[in-house]
Design a protein around this motif. Structure first.
Motif: not given
Lengths: 293, 293
Positions: A120, A122-124, A126-127, A133-134, A136-137, A140
């Motif tokens: 969860l 990692f998903g949180i 990502a969302r 986005a950079e 978040k990546v 992660i």
């Protein structure tokens, strides 16, 4: 009241709420959610999420997603505790004064609650809506590194393999740098990633985090000997009984305390380089090295 | 030789190599890497990574990172098998004809090898070079969803809770949609995400994947009764012995076969909508519903 106390008292309840709502909003079997929440709500200092938020505060950056990233780190920390406590690992019945997850929900559900928490997290990230986005990546990537085979999980393996053997100081440090240091380090640099801090600040945060991570563990080892079970919320003296390698067992208690002071000094020197030496990060360093639980 | 056979024979070895090099290149305790590799290399059909690659081939898109994304799905699948086989879960001694991970490495290392695999999967996707950050975030979001509490882990919990109870067809489907369907679905839509497919194609892929996921599980249940242990590489008839809810136990064998045909038809109809009905995806549907192991 110190700045740090004010900060902790303001943010700890927000972290608790965040963790609870993150679990409540998922669609999953209620027994699984209950097992996940049980360990998330079992207290603890929340030192990792507090660190992420403290870094942002020191860098004067606000971002609504910071508390969410901070809380995913606590999820990862909690999953690691659930799995570490299992009968096939440390076989602990008590954690923070309460029965461990598998004692309440059984081994199968405890393993799966841990699995669900790490997944969860990692998903949180990502969302999230307020990071690009950079970012978040990047988060992660570093979180996976810190919590996986090259970090926390690898450290737990080294710890298990080292049981019953006498480790050198270097070997003991390798265990701790991975087992507990890597995720603490991530919690600190996560603040820098969210704040888009420059490379100089990121480097200073990494150095600070590395040394404070070791200091944290040394103090843990000291407390296992000098603290009481009541203070700690877990069985004191367990390291000696299980013949665990600790800083005091390798360096003597005096040597361990000297090492603690050395790591503290190195951590605070890193802050001097970027003028972050008069706020929450120093106070947190003091808190960690002087705590009694 | 059919297109599918050519495709499988070309890609299976690439997936094997990819999995091996992904583990070899991490810096972690050798015993942990050995445990991770043991289960990754234990064979299996590699149906999930093959699906990701097949979708890209059908959409005429090439991307060097596709095989890496495909392989992370096999990592997640493998971690779930390691944890499912544990004594506190299904307590299986054999998997694909070989001793299960915990039989070889012990429970602690088996749990940690699983933990390391799921964690590594997210990190590998975050570090890919030939996808943009938005694609990586989309993949991580959906992979977390498919493999966590709202997907695979949740399905395993439902499966455990359903043991010894008689489930309705709807309840059984809920188990399978989550436990095995969600990750298979992800492996198919991952191809669409990598190819930047339009919404119409993504929808068709989702429908196809949903129904083929159920078909896959029905055929698994049928094979447990009609297959031999030698064919399956695991103990046949185990579902009956453990009084597991299966399609044949709820619908009779004839009813299960009818249901298999129905799911197959719905899957292939979805492909008709977007003219993907004359290639690998149809062949894979045939393969899955007619396989003998």
């Amino acid at each position: 009241m110190s700045n740090l106390n004010t900060f902790i008292q303001a943010n700890q309840p927000l972290i608790e709420q965040q963790l609870e709502s993150m679990i409540n909003e998922i669609q999953a079997p209620s027994q699984l959610k209950e097992a996940m929440l049980y360990s998330l709500k079992a207290g603890g200092k929340r030192i990792r999420p507090l660190y992420t938020l403290a870094v942002l505060k020191e860098l004067n950056v606000k971002n609504e997603d910071a508390i969410k990233v901070a809380s995913t780190i606590e999820m990862i920390h909690t999953y690691s505790l659930i799995h570490d406590d299992l009968p096939s690992m440390d076989n602990d019945d008590l954690r923070r004064g309460k029965p461990t997850n598998h004692k309440v929900f059984g081994e199968a559900l405890a393993i799966l609650a841990g699995d669900a928490l790490v997944t969860l997290a990692f998903g949180i990230i990502a969302r999230l809506k307020n990071l690009d986005a950079e970012q978040k990546v990047f988060l992660i990537d570093r979180l996976s590194f810190a919590s996986g085979a090259e970090g926390m999980v690898g450290g737990q393996v080294l710890d298990i393999l080292g049981e019953g053997k006498t480790l050198s100081l270097e070997e003991l440090e390798e265990v701790h740098i991975n087992k507990t240091g890597a995720l603490l380090l991530f919690s600190i640099i996560a603040g820098g990633i969210i704040a888009k801090a420059n490379e100089e600040v990121m480097d200073a945060l990494r150095q600070y985090a590395f040394h404070i991570g070791l200091a944290f563990q040394i103090q843990d080892d000291i407390l296992d000997i000098e603290g009481t079970s009541e203070q700690l919320g877990k069985t004191a003296g367990k390291d000696i009984l299980s013949e665990k390698n600790t800083y005091p067992s390798i360096l003597t208690m005096a040597g361990a305390k000297e090492q603690l002071k050395r790591q503290y000094d190195l951590a605070t020197e890193a802050l001097n380089q970027v003028n972050l030496n008069d706020g929450l990060l120093i106070e947190l360093a003091n808190y960690i090295t002087k705590r009694s639980k």
